[in-house]
Design an enzyme around this catalytic site. Structure first.
Site, PDB file in Angstrom:
ATOM      1  CG  HIS A  17      64.918  42.009  15.419  1.00 36.64           C
ATOM      2  ND1 HIS A  17      66.172  41.554  15.403  1.00 36.64           N
ATOM      3  CD2 HIS A  17      65.224  42.977  16.648  1.00 36.64           C
ATOM      4  CE1 HIS A  17      67.048  41.885  16.302  1.00 36.64           C
ATOM      5  NE2 HIS A  17      66.256  43.028  16.991  1.00 36.64           N
ATOM      6  N   GLY A  18      64.192  38.662  14.564  1.00 35.51           N
ATOM      7  CA  GLY A  18      64.860  37.443  14.738  1.00 35.51           C
ATOM      8  C   GLY A  18      65.848  37.359  15.904  1.00 35.51           C
TER       9      GLY A  18
END
EC number: 2.7.1.69
Length: 160
Positions: A17-18
């Site tokens: 994810h980020g």
């Protein structure tokens, strides 16, 4: 076969994810994200979403089962700086048992589920998680909790 250049192994329920795909990847100097997870290795939609994050960071990404990781990672090129991302403590133990040279195991997000107790702000474990992580530590792996690179590392023995 040579030893693969695994710059970090991280347990994160969310996988890529980020935070993992951008912050951690640049912090550890990785040029390849290797997601070792049986479910994700067979889920095209999850792969597409994670690949978009990797593309943002300018790194390659692979999706392998735990068994494929065990059988294939030793063929990695020395120029590959591998950030190995896994979902749970059981997968970490399987990798260590399978001979994957995990030196550092970062415990990121281990979400709450039934039977798990909170050990840090973002880390929940049950007895099986603790046993699997202790197994890794007993086999030479430096196991610690660290949510983001700026946080102080908390050794496993301080949290369980």
């Amino acid at each position: 076969m040579s030893e693969p250049n695994i710059v970090l192994t991280r347990i994160d329920n969310r996988l890529v994810h980020g935070q993992v795909g951008v912050v951690w990847t640049s912090s550890v100097g990785a040029n390849l994200l290797l997601v070792a997870n049986d479910e994700t290795a067979n889920d095209q939609l999850q792969q597409e979403l994670m690949a978009a994050t990797a593309e943002t960071s300018g790194v390659g990404i692979r999706f392998w089962t735990i068994d494929k990781t065990i059988s294939t990672i030793h063929k990695a090129s020395p120029r590959q700086h591998i950030f190995l991302v896994i979902r749970n403590a059981q997968d970490a133990r399987r990798l260590v048992e399978g001979g994957v040279p995990v030196k550092n195991l970062n415990l990121g997000n281990m979400h709450f589920s039934k039977g798990k107790v909170q050990v840090t702000k973002y880390t929940y474990m049950d007895d099986q998680d603790k046993a699997d992580l202790k197994y890794c530590a007993d086999h030479g792996v430096n196991v610690y909790v660290q949510e983001v690179p700026e946080d102080k590392k908390q050794p496993l023995e301080e949290v369980i």
